[in-house]
Design a protein around this motif. Structure first.
Motif, PDB file in Angstrom:
ATOM      1  N   MET A   1      39.491  46.760  37.704  1.00  0.00           N
ATOM      2  CA  MET A   1      38.514  45.877  37.468  1.00  0.00           C
ATOM      3  C   MET A   1      38.843  44.616  36.516  1.00  0.00           C
ATOM      4  N   ILE A   2      39.249  43.454  36.799  1.00  0.00           N
ATOM      5  CA  ILE A   2      39.893  42.738  36.547  1.00  0.00           C
ATOM      6  C   ILE A   2      38.764  42.030  35.139  1.00  0.00           C
ATOM      7  N   ARG A   3      39.505  41.758  34.103  1.00  0.00           N
ATOM      8  CA  ARG A   3      39.428  41.506  33.065  1.00  0.00           C
ATOM      9  C   ARG A   3      40.030  39.877  32.545  1.00  0.00           C
ATOM     10  N   LEU A   4      39.367  38.819  32.295  1.00  0.00           N
ATOM     11  CA  LEU A   4      40.320  37.165  32.036  1.00  0.00           C
ATOM     12  C   LEU A   4      40.906  38.116  30.716  1.00  0.00           C
ATOM     13  N   PHE A   5      42.029  37.235  30.411  1.00  0.00           N
ATOM     14  CA  PHE A   5      42.767  37.305  29.145  1.00  0.00           C
ATOM     15  C   PHE A   5      41.999  35.824  28.303  1.00  0.00           C
ATOM     16  N   PRO A   6      41.554  36.551  27.337  1.00  0.00           N
ATOM     17  CA  PRO A   6      40.189  35.584  26.455  1.00  0.00           C
ATOM     18  C   PRO A   6      41.334  34.144  25.977  1.00  0.00           C
ATOM     19  N   LEU A   7      42.170  34.114  26.229  1.00  0.00           N
ATOM     20  CA  LEU A   7      42.141  33.041  25.556  1.00  0.00           C
ATOM     21  C   LEU A   7      43.520  31.986  27.339  1.00  0.00           C
ATOM     22  N   ALA A   8      42.266  32.021  28.490  1.00  0.00           N
ATOM     23  CA  ALA A   8      42.703  31.291  29.037  1.00  0.00           C
ATOM     24  C   ALA A   8      42.396  29.708  28.885  1.00  0.00           C
ATOM     25  N   GLY A   9      41.476  29.576  28.685  1.00  0.00           N
ATOM     26  CA  GLY A   9      41.251  27.999  27.949  1.00  0.00           C
ATOM     27  C   GLY A   9      41.990  27.649  26.758  1.00  0.00           C
ATOM     28  N   LEU A  10      42.042  28.200  26.142  1.00  0.00           N
ATOM     29  CA  LEU A  10      43.709  27.940  24.955  1.00  0.00           C
ATOM     30  C   LEU A  10      44.663  27.282  26.211  1.00  0.00           C
ATOM     31  N   ALA A 114      47.844  45.292  28.714  1.00  0.00           N
ATOM     32  CA  ALA A 114      47.352  46.650  28.118  1.00  0.00           C
ATOM     33  C   ALA A 114      46.419  46.766  29.610  1.00  0.00           C
ATOM     34  N   VAL A 115      45.634  45.131  29.990  1.00  0.00           N
ATOM     35  CA  VAL A 115      44.663  46.262  30.816  1.00  0.00           C
ATOM     36  C   VAL A 115      45.066  46.660  32.752  1.00  0.00           C
ATOM     37  N   ALA A 116      45.947  46.497  33.204  1.00  0.00           N
ATOM     38  CA  ALA A 116      46.809  47.683  33.880  1.00  0.00           C
ATOM     39  C   ALA A 116      46.922  49.166  32.934  1.00  0.00           C
ATOM     40  N   ALA A 117      47.577  48.851  32.275  1.00  0.00           N
ATOM     41  CA  ALA A 117      47.598  50.482  31.664  1.00  0.00           C
ATOM     42  C   ALA A 117      45.969  50.875  31.114  1.00  0.00           C
ATOM     43  N   ALA A 118      44.854  50.339  30.820  1.00  0.00           N
ATOM     44  CA  ALA A 118      43.674  50.776  30.742  1.00  0.00           C
ATOM     45  C   ALA A 118      43.014  51.525  31.765  1.00  0.00           C
ATOM     46  N   ASP A 119      43.540  50.111  33.232  1.00  0.00           N
ATOM     47  CA  ASP A 119      43.016  50.456  34.879  1.00  0.00           C
ATOM     48  C   ASP A 119      43.610  52.109  34.947  1.00  0.00           C
ATOM     49  N   GLN A 124      43.869  57.507  36.153  1.00  0.00           N
ATOM     50  CA  GLN A 124      43.952  59.064  36.126  1.00  0.00           C
ATOM     51  C   GLN A 124      42.843  60.003  36.005  1.00  0.00           C
ATOM     52  N   ILE A 125      41.654  59.445  35.241  1.00  0.00           N
ATOM     53  CA  ILE A 125      41.400  59.951  34.220  1.00  0.00           C
ATOM     54  C   ILE A 125      39.856  60.151  35.537  1.00  0.00           C
ATOM     55  N   VAL A 126      39.728  59.367  36.302  1.00  0.00           N
ATOM     56  CA  VAL A 126      38.955  59.471  37.377  1.00  0.00           C
ATOM     57  C   VAL A 126      39.525  60.566  38.437  1.00  0.00           C
ATOM     58  N   LEU A 127      41.130  60.558  39.122  1.00  0.00           N
ATOM     59  CA  LEU A 127      41.902  61.472  39.789  1.00  0.00           C
ATOM     60  C   LEU A 127      41.681  62.716  38.586  1.00  0.00           C
ATOM     61  N   ASP A 128      41.505  63.689  37.564  1.00  0.00           N
ATOM     62  CA  ASP A 128      42.327  64.405  36.799  1.00  0.00           C
ATOM     63  C   ASP A 128      40.223  64.614  37.520  1.00  0.00           C
ATOM     64  N   GLU A 129      39.788  64.452  36.961  1.00  0.00           N
ATOM     65  CA  GLU A 129      38.219  65.078  36.913  1.00  0.00           C
ATOM     66  C   GLU A 129      37.849  65.219  38.545  1.00  0.00           C
ATOM     67  N   ILE A 130      38.244  64.988  39.594  1.00  0.00           N
ATOM     68  CA  ILE A 130      38.298  65.107  40.705  1.00  0.00           C
ATOM     69  C   ILE A 130      39.025  66.664  41.050  1.00  0.00           C
ATOM     70  N   ALA A 131      40.372  66.711  40.536  1.00  0.00           N
ATOM     71  CA  ALA A 131      41.127  67.209  40.717  1.00  0.00           C
ATOM     72  C   ALA A 131      40.783  68.705  39.942  1.00  0.00           C
ATOM     73  N   SER A 132      39.424  68.674  38.704  1.00  0.00           N
ATOM     74  CA  SER A 132      39.223  69.872  38.251  1.00  0.00           C
ATOM     75  C   SER A 132      38.095  70.346  38.620  1.00  0.00           C
ATOM     76  N   THR A 133      36.948  69.369  39.576  1.00  0.00           N
ATOM     77  CA  THR A 133      36.118  69.572  40.376  1.00  0.00           C
ATOM     78  C   THR A 133      36.609  70.361  41.212  1.00  0.00           C
ATOM     79  N   ARG A 134      37.620  69.948  42.324  1.00  0.00           N
ATOM     80  CA  ARG A 134      38.222  70.153  42.853  1.00  0.00           C
ATOM     81  C   ARG A 134      38.744  71.922  42.808  1.00  0.00           C
TER      82      ARG A 134
END
Length: 144
Positions: A1-10, A114-119, A124-134
């Protein structure tokens, strides 16, 4: 998900201010160089004049020309000092504008990290969930 820099206008505004300051700096540099070349040409022309007048009128004319030339060179030097002062001022303004832009650019880079790390964390959470479900599905199938 793309989250824009809040101070991009500045940041865009700071870049515009930096570009404007760079334009003023370039103009000031040009004025200093033009004045220096004009002064150098005037000095070169003065060195090319004849040094031995043949009549009293020629001597008076040469004295008047030299006096006028000295005055003109003094004016060019004074003008050059003014141009150099405006150059220093333009350089200071550019440096300040660049510093403001640079600070926001660093914030933007940190935001992108920070956005890249959050993404990556969300992925990773989704992959862990898939692996756990499998794993649970395979375990259930093995037990049956």
């Amino acid at each position: 998900m793309i989250r824009l820099f809040p101070l991009a206008g500045l940041l865009r505004l700071r870049h515009l201010e930096q570009d404007e300051a760079a334009g003023h700096l370039a103009a000031a540099n040009s004025r200093v160089q033009d004045n220096d070349s004009r002064r150098d040409r005037a000095r070169a022309l003065l060195h090319g004049t004849a040094d031995s007048p043949t009549t009293a009128a020629a001597l008076q004319a040469m004295a008047a020309a030299r006096s006028s030339s000295r005055s003109m060179l003094a004016d060019l030097d004074a003008l050059g000092q003014g141009h150099r002062e405006s150059l220093r001022s333009a350089q200071s303004a550019f440096d300040a504008a660049r510093a403001e832009s640079k600070a926001l650019e660093k914030l933007e880079a940190r935001h992108a990290q920070a956005v890249a790390a959050a993404d990556l964390h969300a992925e990773q959470i989704v992959l862990d969930e898939i692996a756990s479900t499998r794993w649970h599905r395979n375990r259930t199938e093995d037990e049956q």
